[in-house]
Design an enzyme around this catalytic site. Structure first.
Site, mmCIF file in Angstrom:
data_model
loop_
_atom_site.group_PDB
_atom_site.id
_atom_site.type_symbol
_atom_site.label_atom_id
_atom_site.label_comp_id
_atom_site.label_asym_id
_atom_site.label_seq_id
_atom_site.Cartn_x
_atom_site.Cartn_y
_atom_site.Cartn_z
ATOM 1 N N LEU A 24 5.289 47.599 117.373
ATOM 2 C CA LEU A 24 4.791 48.977 117.473
ATOM 3 C C LEU A 24 5.580 49.936 116.592
ATOM 4 C CD1 LEU A 24 4.311 49.015 121.353
ATOM 5 C CD2 LEU A 24 2.605 48.489 119.607
ATOM 6 N N GLY A 50 -5.196 47.125 124.507
ATOM 7 C CA GLY A 50 -6.396 46.313 124.400
ATOM 8 C C GLY A 50 -7.508 46.828 125.289
ATOM 9 N N GLU A 102 8.150 79.594 105.830
ATOM 10 C CA GLU A 102 8.217 80.900 105.174
ATOM 11 C C GLU A 102 9.624 81.168 104.629
ATOM 12 O OE1 GLU A 102 5.749 81.626 108.997
ATOM 13 O OE2 GLU A 102 7.162 80.126 108.223
#
Length: 391
Positions: free
Chosen positions: A231, A320, A81
């Site tokens: 990752l 996994g 805002e």
């Protein structure tokens, strides 16, 4: 969203009610309103990571023309805002904002008084903010100052955009998303254990983008030992990388693994791992948490409780079959993100025993979205609310 009963263990979690941030009153809107709020949502969605703050977009309109807009960029940065109102004459204008303007002072000044001071005549709010410091107070301040406020436009889209924020503010815990890459017949690898590549480049790019959005990526020891994953978000221009959470109950993971090359690495282990393993992990820069043992390894409920102290909004689990099964059995999964590759393998590793013996005991999930990702298909689900869960 509702409590995650899991499969088998059916651990009870605090339910997230439908109210108050969805439609709490009938918004008086037209097609122009919808268009401008859609723009505000797009601005918010364009910012990958704002944790621990929500994603917020804002648009200021007068005489059917956008005269200001902004999006919150993250903790300590100006609110949407404030950016949208900066340097413009907003008297008698309409402000479209995807989340209730705040009424409290944090790292930045409160937004609701600034909106009033700017002379905005009307504010269209997609949804209320469940944060206890806001929770309707911003809307109350606006209305008390004579500003017309309409609530509920594109509320569900706004809630989905901030699903992790809403979950964390209501439950005190990060949203736990389990990502799986599956063949069409539900296998996570071929019979020989190979899993590269079930899915294609489009799915992998989407996963990299998700890593940029979340606070941390979680994997199990088996994934680290077999694949040695980085990752990371490997897209060009990646500006941040997630923390890593490695679940290793017995001390199998080498401290030289690629996953340790990160600013923040947490190893969750049990008393089954040796002190020498703890020392090696710590010397590699990781935090080591020795947690109670659970079924088959680390107690994952205790792990989520431990990670909750960090104020994280979302943990993205890429483990996994072993970790995936354990997470589901523990009942800590809040979202499923399933990538189906266009292939069949007939047999091979998949989810293990979830403790389900009858169809009635299986946990049901509700569809959030389903869309192609190149030649693959991505399905996102959340736990389905059941009668009496408080949802």
């Amino acid at each position: 969203m509702g409590k995650e009963g899991g499969c088998g263990a059916q651990r009870k979690r605090r339910a997230i009610p439908c109210a108050p941030w969805f439609v709490t009153e009938e918004a008086r809107v037209d097609e122009d309103d919808r268009r401008y709020m859609a723009r505000a949502l797009a601005l918010a969605a364009a910012v990958s990571h704002t944790s621990p703050n929500p994603k917020v977009g804002a648009v200021v309109v007068r005489d059917d023309k956008i005269i200001g807009e902004g999006a919150h960029l993250g903790a300590g940065q100006a609110h949407a805002e404030t950016l949208a109102l900066e340097g413009i004459d907003a008297r008698a204008a309409t402000l479209y904002v995807t989340l209730e303007p705040c009424a409290h002072r944090g790292a930045t000044p409160p937004c609701a008084p600034a909106v009033v001071e700017a002379g905005v005549g009307r504010v269209v709010v997609a949804m209320q903010d469940p944060d206890g410091r806001v929770a309707g107070r911003g809307i109350e301040q606006l209305r008390s100052a004579g500003v017309r406020v309409d609530i509920g436009l594109h509320a569900r889209e706004a809630a989905e955009l901030n699903a992790a924020y809403l979950h964390q503010r209501v439950t005190g815990k990060p949203l736990v998303t389990l990502k799986l890459a599956l063949s069409l017949d539900g296998h996570m690898a071929a019979p020989d254990g190979s899993s590269r590549w079930i899915t294609g480049e489009a799915s992998r790019a989407r996963v990299h983008a998700r890593r940029a959005q979340v606070d941390a990526v979680m994997v199990g020891a088996g994934t680290v030992v077999s694949d040695d994953p980085k990752l990371t978000d490997r897209r060009d221009g990646a500006s941040r990388q997630p923390a890593r959470v490695i679940v290793d109950s017995s001390g199998r993971v080498s401290a030289a693994s690629a996953a340790f090359d990160a600013a923040e690495v947490i190893v969750a282990t049990s008393d089954r791992s040796s002190h020498d393993a703890h020392i090696r992990w710590k010397e590699a820069g990781a935090e080591v948490h020795v947690l109670p043992s659970g079924e088959g390894g680390v107690d994952l409920s205790s792990l989520v409780d431990e990670l909750s102290r960090r104020g994280w909004l979302e943990i993205y689990c890429e483990g996994g079959p072993t970790l995936a099964t354990s997470l589901l059995r523990a009942g800590v999964v809040d979202r499923l993100e399933l990538y189906y590759g266009p292939l069949l393998v007939g047999r091979g590793p998949g989810l293990g025993d979830l403790g389900v013996t009858t169809m009635g005991a299986a946990r049901r999930w509700k569809l959030i979205s389903a869309a192609p990702a190149g030649d693959d298909f991505c399905v996102i689900l959340a736990p389905a609310r059941v009668e009496g869960d408080g949802g």
